[in-house]
Motif scaffolding. Structure first.
Motif, PDB file in Angstrom:
ATOM      1  N   GLU B 172     -52.604   8.055 -23.818  1.00  0.00           N
ATOM      2  CA  GLU B 172     -53.850   7.377 -23.497  1.00  0.00           C
ATOM      3  C   GLU B 172     -53.974   6.110 -24.349  1.00  0.00           C
ATOM      4  O   GLU B 172     -53.679   6.118 -25.541  1.00  0.00           O
ATOM      5  CB  GLU B 172     -55.016   8.345 -23.795  1.00  0.00           C
ATOM      6  CG  GLU B 172     -56.380   7.868 -23.358  1.00  0.00           C
ATOM      7  CD  GLU B 172     -56.435   7.550 -21.867  1.00  0.00           C
ATOM      8  OE1 GLU B 172     -55.860   8.313 -21.085  1.00  0.00           O
ATOM      9  OE2 GLU B 172     -57.062   6.539 -21.505  1.00  0.00           O
ATOM     10  N   GLY B 173     -54.363   5.019 -23.719  1.00  0.00           N
ATOM     11  CA  GLY B 173     -54.534   3.771 -24.471  1.00  0.00           C
ATOM     12  C   GLY B 173     -53.257   3.005 -24.688  1.00  0.00           C
ATOM     13  O   GLY B 173     -53.241   1.927 -25.244  1.00  0.00           O
ATOM     14  N   LEU B 175     -50.499   0.716 -23.311  1.00  0.00           N
ATOM     15  CA  LEU B 175     -50.490  -0.203 -22.183  1.00  0.00           C
ATOM     16  C   LEU B 175     -49.092  -0.607 -21.730  1.00  0.00           C
ATOM     17  O   LEU B 175     -48.921  -1.170 -20.666  1.00  0.00           O
ATOM     18  CB  LEU B 175     -51.277  -1.469 -22.526  1.00  0.00           C
ATOM     19  CG  LEU B 175     -52.781  -1.251 -22.619  1.00  0.00           C
ATOM     20  CD1 LEU B 175     -53.460  -2.464 -23.192  1.00  0.00           C
ATOM     21  CD2 LEU B 175     -53.353  -0.899 -21.266  1.00  0.00           C
TER      22      LEU B 175
ATOM     23  N   ASP C 115     -54.894  -3.852 -29.235  1.00  0.00           N
ATOM     24  CA  ASP C 115     -54.737  -3.559 -27.801  1.00  0.00           C
ATOM     25  C   ASP C 115     -53.911  -2.325 -27.480  1.00  0.00           C
ATOM     26  O   ASP C 115     -53.490  -2.159 -26.340  1.00  0.00           O
ATOM     27  CB  ASP C 115     -54.103  -4.741 -27.041  1.00  0.00           C
ATOM     28  CG  ASP C 115     -55.158  -5.692 -26.519  1.00  0.00           C
ATOM     29  OD1 ASP C 115     -56.351  -5.384 -26.669  1.00  0.00           O
ATOM     30  OD2 ASP C 115     -54.785  -6.739 -25.975  1.00  0.00           O
ATOM     31  N   SER C 116     -53.652  -1.506 -28.459  1.00  0.00           N
ATOM     32  CA  SER C 116     -52.898  -0.308 -28.119  1.00  0.00           C
ATOM     33  C   SER C 116     -53.378   0.848 -28.981  1.00  0.00           C
ATOM     34  O   SER C 116     -53.700   0.667 -30.152  1.00  0.00           O
ATOM     35  CB  SER C 116     -51.405  -0.541 -28.330  1.00  0.00           C
ATOM     36  OG  SER C 116     -50.699   0.590 -27.877  1.00  0.00           O
ATOM     37  N   ALA C 117     -53.382   2.017 -28.409  1.00  0.00           N
ATOM     38  CA  ALA C 117     -53.784   3.198 -29.167  1.00  0.00           C
ATOM     39  C   ALA C 117     -52.598   3.703 -29.974  1.00  0.00           C
ATOM     40  O   ALA C 117     -51.459   3.389 -29.676  1.00  0.00           O
ATOM     41  CB  ALA C 117     -54.251   4.279 -28.207  1.00  0.00           C
ATOM     42  N   LEU C 127     -58.687  -1.220 -30.289  1.00  0.00           N
ATOM     43  CA  LEU C 127     -58.786  -1.298 -28.841  1.00  0.00           C
ATOM     44  C   LEU C 127     -60.037  -2.051 -28.445  1.00  0.00           C
ATOM     45  O   LEU C 127     -61.030  -2.071 -29.178  1.00  0.00           O
ATOM     46  CB  LEU C 127     -58.841   0.115 -28.249  1.00  0.00           C
ATOM     47  CG  LEU C 127     -57.590   0.939 -28.520  1.00  0.00           C
ATOM     48  CD1 LEU C 127     -57.827   2.382 -28.125  1.00  0.00           C
ATOM     49  CD2 LEU C 127     -56.412   0.381 -27.766  1.00  0.00           C
TER      50      LEU C 127
END
Ligand SMILES: Nc1ncnc2c1ncn2[C@@H]1O[C@H](COP(=O)(O)OP(=O)(O)OP(=O)(O)O)[C@@H](O)[C@H]1O
Ligand SMILES: Nc1ncnc2c1ncn2[C@@H]1O[C@H](COP(=O)(O)OP(=O)(O)OP(=O)(O)O)[C@@H](O)[C@H]1O
Ligand SMILES: [Mg+2]
Ligand SMILES: [Mg+2]
Lengths: 514, 380, 330, 422
Positions: B172-173, B175, C115-117, C127
């Motif tokens: 999740e999260g 990209l 921009d990324s977990a 995020l």
């Protein structure tokens, strides 16, 4: 022309002490030539004697290291060909200098274009070319593409190019090498006309009887130096040749017939379509027996190249080709070579050699799949080199070693290497296309000897040559090819080059003699 | 063979002069940019203070050289026979994504798993290169355009595959789209033990030295043998030097175009593997692009010979590595690209000049040994 | 090229000399996404946060740009780590893997990724709820578009940009369920030229305006220029992205077509992370900068959306309160 | 005579094409196939490709392969942006031309003077172009510079100051806009023609005008002047040219520098469209331009067709992802036309010999038409990735059909040295 008149007129060209060195070679050494105006002055000499280099110097393409050039009495120094063109010198090169994709007109006007409002004035150019062509009897169609022209036409275009620039001094470097006798006669007629108009012609040829026929004066060059200036009426061809090389002239005469009745190569109904309706090869059939040399005579561009390439499997054709009874017409080039076809191509630089590879690699070329070059998937370098050394020895290839690059060899030595290579591996059948073209007399004799010996040992040879003496001298049978058809089978023992030329140009209708 | 040695020496001398000139030109650029050329030069050789930094730098340097080397090889195989495979770029992308996907669908003992991945990559790269080859031999389509077009198509195809049919699971999260993770058995063992052997601190995995280096070396030797010692290599060389002569000698040009192109594509297929098998473990949208184009420069710089390509790849990688170091020295990292471009240009110019000198020498030597340079004395 | 975007946020880059700043032994390293420092966009926005840390927190900073092909991202992180920087920030989701690896190699150093977990113990994921901001943009667009027809131009069809699309579509639909929404991406994922193709942006937007769209929202980096041009030519409106484009775009004729911009405050995220680090915070968490903390939002320069402020505030409140969950995928 | 016939044939071809397009438009209902918008977009996208192609044409007609067009175009964009923001559009134009020309000069020095392989030099320039521009940006546009104040960043220049002129065809495409009105009626053929004409005449960038004029100009210069004859002779047989006193080196220099300038102009055009330099905005157009030129058989007309095809396909896919599927229908119609022509030829004259081959070809064509038709019926929307590659695939397909007729200059790519014939 009397000696008195000559003395009063300034010479058209005077070359004084011209020396030109290339890395490792002195191409010209202290050359002295005087050319009188309104004459045809021939320059003869062996291959590599330095004739072309000298002419390039006179035409501004190369700069002499030493010496002076005088044109019409005034000393000149050319930086580029345009400087030479300026003072009225024009040159027709040994190899055609034409852009194939251009029209005749474009080729002629290039560099000296008539202009109107900044555009190319084609109308004016066309008018001028037609005029020139008419007055000198050089018929050409100015709007044809050069690639569609035959050799004779191209030659005329080359001469027109020079005349168009208003040249008064013409240099012709081996203009007759690719012409048949009729065309040569036509050319000479043109030259005589030009001479009558007061133009000066400098003429280079290896064909000495031609030289004697046309020239008013002859200069002999040997190893870059002028060795003699002679009057054509004072010498015979043989004497002239001896001046050039200092040795006996060889003749390409076959001694006794070795023809057997075993057919080695059978070609039947070979046909190759061209563009449109025209056939490049039209129902060509012949047999070559063991120990036989079949000569093919023909004006260049009548299907000889296509015939060779069809037999080699390089270009597709319909019909049957049999080698020793086996139909090989569907085989690849490789398989044909493996089964015993040797091939001396017409243009050694194009089809025969890897100029930037060593001699031994050139030995491998065409023999990749055979001993000694092949060792499984590998190239056997050791064996290849050893065998190249054998060729170098047996065929008298003048080279420092087998690792030398092929481009470092002179033309004759390159040709000897190719002949040696193609004779290796015991071919049953050999295609020899112009085997001695551009090769000097010494090497010529050696190559003829090799061909004769192989023939005696049972080799069948298809010989194609523009040198009719060679063709008549070597062949057991001669076939004439004209527009893709074999039009006459002739017996070389009772044919003259002139009659042969008649068949080749279609002047004599094809009859099956023998 | 003294002639060969002479030539080699000349070549090396030319290359050295060219590199020095390139650095000089770039020094001017650096001064214009307000920097210190000397600082830049030290940055090039600055592999870091700490032992770990040094081993990391060495690993980075070699890891960059590996794909460049393979790309250079791929390009060179075509170029040796005047076949301009501009499509290496597309071939390696397609090959990489297919290999990464296939590799993720099963688990096998490491040697088997890795072999399968390598084979798939080579196969796919070869097949993709087969398209322009077939277009060329059957329809005469110029391979330069067809491969340029196929590059764009490959990029899009890869984008489609990685998001669609070949997409893997994502956290999740996260990209970055990616193919499924490769199993551990697919990861190529690293060579970090070498550092210990040389007394450096070994970098940790990920930052380490990719084991694919071994494959690249083996590949380089194999390609050298193929090109220089086998009949196939001879045929390639002959076709490149003089294709009509090759044709007349029985070499089938169509077969050669197809086999050289496919071989080139198959090698190209491996370009992406060092990264995938050494580091990423998947093909994703951050996959390094542009190696195919750099490969052209590397191959040309290395004169299409494996040894030369290796040197060129190392040089490019060495320069690339300095991008970070230069920024620490406050010098624009784009000087690296300028140096690379200048070197390529100058080295080929130097090559040309030395080549000509060498040929001259060779001709002169031949002439001298044959005594052709002494004009005869003539008794007129 | 991860972000769709243009300039840094509204705050002034403080040019203050570091000597005036409070002394500390904080050494912050930051690695940019492809394009690097000075792209007037995503990267510069991150840099603004870094610079603020320098002036406000007295940090020593170092920022590095990757090579054109981005192949040395991991290397840059290691170089920063080896040079003693801590914390280290990777800008852009492309850093996800490299940050993860570097974090494993350097467990004593704190990392952040924009921009990324992340779930690594020493990594903080920064995020942004682009979909929430885009939702508001959608609400604004749908409310303002009289024709009920709007458009969206995405630069590269990556999942990040799809977040923008998803939020925008949801926002529009929340106002007008039957609204017509044209959607076009310029290049596929992996081909980042879509962020640098104003001509393509123009063609795509032109078509939307010709078909009757009143407002087009773009998330396409520099290609957005083309969208604004198309809007100006059609005498219609557009919505900018990332920064307040009505301020950052210098052409006056284009400024007036930018109704609003969807702000993405990367600078805030970066600065807040550094500040938290200084305060002793450890990683292992993801921080989402959403509407609640004003990590995303709409710009109001030009005052064109002042009249619908209530509506926007209501939507914002619903999202913050959790009454509306904005989808992050189309 | 032949020229007239060729010209007529081209006209008939274009007319037939429009007819088929119109037909496809009516059947599929995709108005974008012939809308003025699509054609305006096609023009916009085709021009930089065409300019790069023209650059390639100039170089290759003089015998120098120019794969460095991309790098030269990049130089053009940067210099145009740099000069444009300071001194306006005219300066941008001049600077872009000069920037590209400098790239060309470099290529000329390497290939003509030093005899470096043309591909190698081109590749080096493609490395150098982006490297140099990036470096210049890093130096001139960094924070604190006046440029940065004016809105520059390392990846973009400030916007060009001043206006460029965008004329329209009065009355027809502007003002009363008669063509626009006609287009919106969607009548068969009439509206299509109106759309096409309007797209090509409505508010066009002044550079488009220049670029389009450069095509006939190039034709005129290369095929109608003595300079052109000399230039082409350098590409066909430089040794012949040299032997006639043509300064081949000089000609090649001029040609390659002009080539770079044209590629640079392509860059200027991109900058004018986006009003500023944007790093990476050339996006491989130099390569596509080269492809368009080869596609166009090294001729200005053919090159224009190649660039137009590419621009059209790209414009159409950008405007409408669904319209692209009509290419299936289009292909099916073309194949059917081909089959029809073949059948007619079979009826009129029975050529023996090649029959089986012809029948297989026809059968394949019919099958292809059916498959394409079926695809058109069933596929509503292609995945975007397949939409993006439409122009590339089309180019490949056309090449597959037509490439055997291509003929490049004979001495193209040959390293020429004065006095050394090979
Ligand atoms: N450009 C050159 N570079 C090096 N050597 C050259 C060059 N041109 C000619 N030579 C050398 O000069 C010598 C003379 O060559 P040239 O072409 O003048 O001979 P030629 O008499 O015309 O021979 P042929 O009868 O074969 O035409 C040759 O041995 C050749 O090796
Ligand atoms: N333009 C040239 N550049 C370099 N070397 C040349 C050139 N022209 C001729 N040579 C050299 O000349 C020698 C061959 O000269 P020679 O005139 O004897 O053969 P050739 O006449 O050129 O052969 P051919 O009959 O095929 O033209 C070789 O050493 C060749 O390298
Ligand atoms: Mg000669
Ligand atoms: Mg000669």
């Amino acid at each position: 022309m009397s000696a008195d008149t000559l003395a009063t007129v300034k010479p058209a060209v005077e070359l004084e002490g011209i020396t030109k060195r290339f890395p490792g070679v002195v191409a010209n050494h202290d050359i002295r030539i005087t050319v009188q105006p309104g004459t045809v002055h021939a320059i003869v000499g062996e291959n590599g004697a330095g004739k072309s280099t000298l002419m390039k110097i006179l035409y501004g393409m190369q700069k002499p290291d030493e010496g002076t050039i005088k044109v019409n009495g005034t000393e000149v120094s050319f930086r580029t060909p345009s400087d030479a063109i300026e003072v009225g010198i024009g040159m027709v090169h040994q190899h055609f200098m034409l852009a194939d994709n251009f029209t005749v007109l474009e080729n002629i006007v290039l560099g000296a274009e008539p202009k109107r409002f900044g555009t190319l004035d084609t109308a004016a150019a066309r008018k001028r070319i037609v005029e020139l062509a008419d007055t000198h009897g050089l018929r050409v169609d100015p709007d044809k593409l050069v690639e569609d022209l035959g050799v004779g036409d191209r030659q005329r275009v080359e001469i027109l190019k020079v005349l168009y620039r208003g040249a008064r001094i013409l240099i012709l470097d081996e203009p007759t090498a690719v012409l048949v006798p009729q065309e040569v006669e036509e050319l000479f007629q043109n030259l005589r006309e030009l001479k009558a108009e007061g133009l000066t012609v400098i003429f280079i040829s290896h064909k000495l009887d031609e030289v004697l026929d046309i020239a008013d004066a002859i200069t002999v060059i040997r190893r870059g130096t002028t060795v003699a200036s002679v009057n054509p009426s004072d010498v015979t061809a043989r004497q002239l040749a001896e001046l050039m090389v200092g040795s006996e002239l060889p003749t390409p005469e076959t001694r006794e017939s070795t023809v057997t009745d075993v057919v080695t190569l059978k070609v039947a109904e070979l046909t190759m379509p061209g563009e449109g309706e025209r056939l490049l090869l039209d129902d060509v059939s012949f047999d070559i027996h063991q120990g036989e040399i079949l000569g093919i005579a023909g004006v260049e561009g009548n299907g000889q190249s296509e015939l060779i390439e069809a037999i080699m499997g390089i270009r597709p054709a319909q019909g049957r080709i049999e080698l020793a009874g086996q139909d090989i017409s569907t085989w690849s080039t490789l398989k044909r070579r493996e089964s015993g076809i040797g091939y001396i191509p017409e243009d050694r630089h194009r089809q025969g050699l890897l100029l930037e590879a060593s001699l031994w690699e050139n030995r491998v070329l065409g023999h990749q799949t055979r001993k000694p070059a092949r060792n499984g998937i590998w190239v056997d370098r050791r064996a290849s080199k050893a065998d190249t050394e054998r060729i170098v020895r047996d065929y008298d290839v003048r080279t420092p070693g087998v690792d030398t690059l092929a481009l470092a060899l002179s033309g004759g030595n390159q040709q000897k290497l190719i002949v040696g290579r193609e004779m290796s591996g015991d071919p049953a059948f050999l295609i020899a296309a112009h085997p001695t073209r551009g090769v000097d007399v010494g090497a010529q004799a050696a190559i003829w000897d090799h061909l004769r010996n192989a023939r005696a040992a049972g080799l069948a040879v298809l010989l194609i040559s523009a040198d009719l003496d060679e063709l008549i001298g070597l062949s057991d049978t001669i076939q004439v090819i004209y527009r893709g058809r074999l039009v006459a089978a002739l017996d070389p023992s009772d044919i003259t080059p002139e009659r042969l030329g008649g068949y080749m140009t279609g002047a004599i209708a094809g009859t099956e003699e023998t | 063979m003294p002639a060969g040695l002479n030539r080699a020496l000349l070549t090396v001398a030319g290359a050295v002069v060219a590199v020095i000139l390139a650095i000089a030109i770039c020094s001017v650029a650096i001064i214009i940019a307000g920097g210190e050329p000397l600082t830049a030069l030290t940055a090039l050789f600055d592999f870091g203070e700490a032992a770990r930094a040094q081993s990391n730098s060495i690993a980075t340097f070699l890891n960059r050289a590996v794909p460049l080397f393979i790309a250079g090889l791929a390009v060179a195989v075509g170029f040796r026979m005047n076949l301009f495979n501009i499509g290496v770029e597309g071939q390696y992308r397609i090959a990489a994504i297919c290999a990464a996907y296939v590799g993720s669908t099963f688990t096998a003992p490491a040697p088997l798993q890795i072999t399968v991945i390598i084979v798939v990559a080579a196969l796919v790269g070869g097949l993709y290169a087969l398209i322009p080859a077939v277009m060329k031999v059957t329809r005469g389509v110029n391979e330069v355009i067809s491969t340029i077009m196929l590059n764009y198509i490959a990029i899009n195809l890869a984008a489609f595959l990685v998001r669609g049919p070949f997409a893997g699971q994502r956290a999740e999260g996260e990209l970055t789209v990616s193919t499924p993770k490769l199993p551990d058995s697919a990861m190529f063992p690293d060579l970090n033990f070498l550092f210990e052997g040389f007394g450096f601190l070994p970098p940790t995995r990920g930052g380490g030295l990719w084991g694919f280096l071994i494959v690249a070396i083996v590949l380089g030797v194999a390609i050298w043998v193929v090109l220089e010692r086998t009949r196939f290599g001879f045929n390639i060389k002959a076709s490149g030097l003089n294709s009509p002569a090759a044709l007349a000698s029985g070499v089938n040009p169509k077969k050669m175009v197809i086999s050289a192109m496919v071989l080139s594509g198959a090698i190209a297929g491996l370009i992406g593997l060092p990264e995938i098998l050494g580091d990423r473990g998947a093909y994703n949208s951050n996959f390094t692009a542009g190696l195919g184009f750099l490969g052209i420069a590397v191959a040309l710089l290395g004169r299409n010979k494996p040894v030369g390509i290796a040197i060129a790849a190392l040089l490019f990688a060495f320069l690339d590595r300095a991008q970070g170091a230069l920024q620490f020295a406050d010098i624009p990292p784009s000087v690296i690209t300028i140096i690379q471009g200048t070197i390529v240009l100058l080295v080929v110019v130097a090559n040309e000049v030395t080549n000509r000198i060498a040929l001259r020498l060779e001709e002169r030597r031949a002439a001298q040994q044959l005594g052709r340079n002494t004009p005869v004395e003539v008794n007129a | 090229g991860g972000g769709g975007g243009t300039t840094a946020a509204s705050q002034e880059p403080t040019g203050a000399a570091s000597s005036e700043a409070p002394k500390s032994d904080l050494k912050v390293g930051l690695a940019f996404d492809v394009g690097g420092r000075g792209d007037k966009s995503f990267n510069d926005s991150a840099y603004a946060g870094l610079e603020k840390a320098k002036t406000d927190l007295g940090a020593e900073i170092k920022e590095l740009s990757p090579s054109a092909d981005g192949s040395n991202r991991g290397d840059l992180l290691r170089q920063l780590a080896d040079a003693g920087y801590n914390p280290i920030i990777g800008v852009g989701f492309a850093y996800a893997e490299d940050v993860k690896k570097a974090a494993e190699e350097y467990p004593d150093i704190q990392f952040a990724i924009v921009d990324s977990a992340s779930n690594a113990p020493n990594v903080t994921g920064l995020l942004f709820a682009e979909e929430q901001g885009s939702y508001l943009a959608g609400v604004a667009a749908a409310t303002k578009a009289e024709s009920g027809h709007v458009g969206f131009v995405g630069g590269v069809e990556s999942d990040l940009i799809k977040k923008f699309e998803a939020g925008f579509v949801a926002g529009v639909k929340s106002v007008k369920a039957d609204a017509k929404i044209d959607i076009k991406y310029l290049t596929p994922d992996g081909d980042f030229s879509g962020f640098k193709a104003p001509d393509k942006g123009k063609v795509a937007a032109e078509k939307m305006y010709q078909d009757g769209a009143d407002i087009v929202y773009h998330a396409s980096g520099d290609s957005g220029l083309g969208v604004f041009q198309a809007a100006a030519a059609a005498k219609k409106k557009a919505i900018g992205v990332d920064s307040d484009q009505r301020q950052t775009v210098k052409e006056t004729d284009l400024q007036s077509v930018i109704m609003t911009s969807m702000l993405k405050r990367v600078d805030v995220g970066v600065f807040e992370f550094i500040k938290a680090f200084q305060g002793g915070a450890k990683g292992g968490t993801n921080t989402t900068y959403d509407l609640k903390v004003d990590g995303v939002g709409l710009s109001t320069t030009g005052g064109e959306i002042d009249d619908i402020k209530d509506k926007l505030d209501a939507a914002k409140k619903d999202i913050v309160d959790g009454k509306i969950t904005v989808p992050a995928k189309p | 005579m032949t020229r007239v016939r060729k010209y007529h044939l081209a006209l008939i071809g274009v007319a037939a094409l429009i007819l088929v397009m119109s037909l496809v438009r009516v059947v599929s209902g995709e108005t974008d196939i012939t809308s003025s918008g699509t054609f305006a977009a096609a023009l916009l996208l085709a021009v930089p490709i065409g300019l790069a192609g023209l650059g390639g044409l100039w170089a290759e007609r003089a015998g120098v392969v120019n794969i460095g067009l991309e790098g030269m175009m990049v130089l053009g964009t940067w210099f145009a942006g740099w000069a444009g923001y300071q001194w306006g559009p005219v300066a941008a134009l001049a600077a872009g031309l000069i920037g590209g020309a400098l790239g060309g000069l470099l290529h000329a020095i390497a290939t003509v003077t030093f005899g470096v392989d043309h591909i190698i030099s081109g590749v080096a320039i493609n490395l150098l172009g982006p490297g140099i521009t990036r470096f210049l940006s890093e130096v001139l546009y960094k924070e604190g510079t006046p440029a940065a104040e004016a809105g520059a960043g390392i990846t973009t220049s400030p916007a060009i100051t001043g206006q460029t002129w965008t004329p329209s065809l009065p009355v027809f495409s502007d003002g009363p806009d008669l063509l626009g009105k006609l287009e919106s009626t969607h009548w068969f053929l009439l509206s299509d023609v109106a759309g096409i004409v309007r797209g090509l005449t409505h508010e066009i960038n002044i550079l488009v005008l220049l670029a389009v004029l450069l095509l006939p100009l190039t034709y005129f210069v290369l095929w109608r002047t003595s300079f052109g004859l000399r230039l082409r002779s350098a590409g066909e047989n430089p040794w012949a040219a040299e032997s006639l006193g043509v300064n081949v080196y000089l000609i090649k220099y001029i040609a390659v520098v002009a080539s770079g300038a044209l590629a640079g102009l392509g860059g200027v055009f991109l900058v004018f469209v986006s009003t500023k330099y944007v790093e990476g905005q050339t996006a491989g157009r130099g390569f596509i331009g080269l492809a368009a030129m080869i596609f166009g058989n090294w001729r200005p007309g053919g090159l224009a067709a190649g660039a137009a095809l590419f621009g059209y396909a790209d414009g159409l896919q950008l405007r409408s992802s669904t319209a692209v599927t009509t290419f299936f229908l289009f292909g099916a119609v073309l194949l059917l036309i081909y089959v029809g022509l073949q059948v007619r030829r079979l009826m009129t004259n029975d050529l023996a010999g090649q029959e089986t081959k012809r029948y297989t070809l026809m059968a394949a064509a019919v099958l292809g038409a059916v498959i394409l038709f079926w695809l058109w019926l069933t596929v509503d929307k292609l995945p975007n990735e397949f939409v993006f590659i439409t122009p590339h695939v089309l180019t490949l397909l056309v090449l597959l059909v037509a490439s055997q007729r291509l003929r490049m200059p004979k001495a193209d790519g040959v390293v020429y040295r004065r006095g050394e014939q090979h």
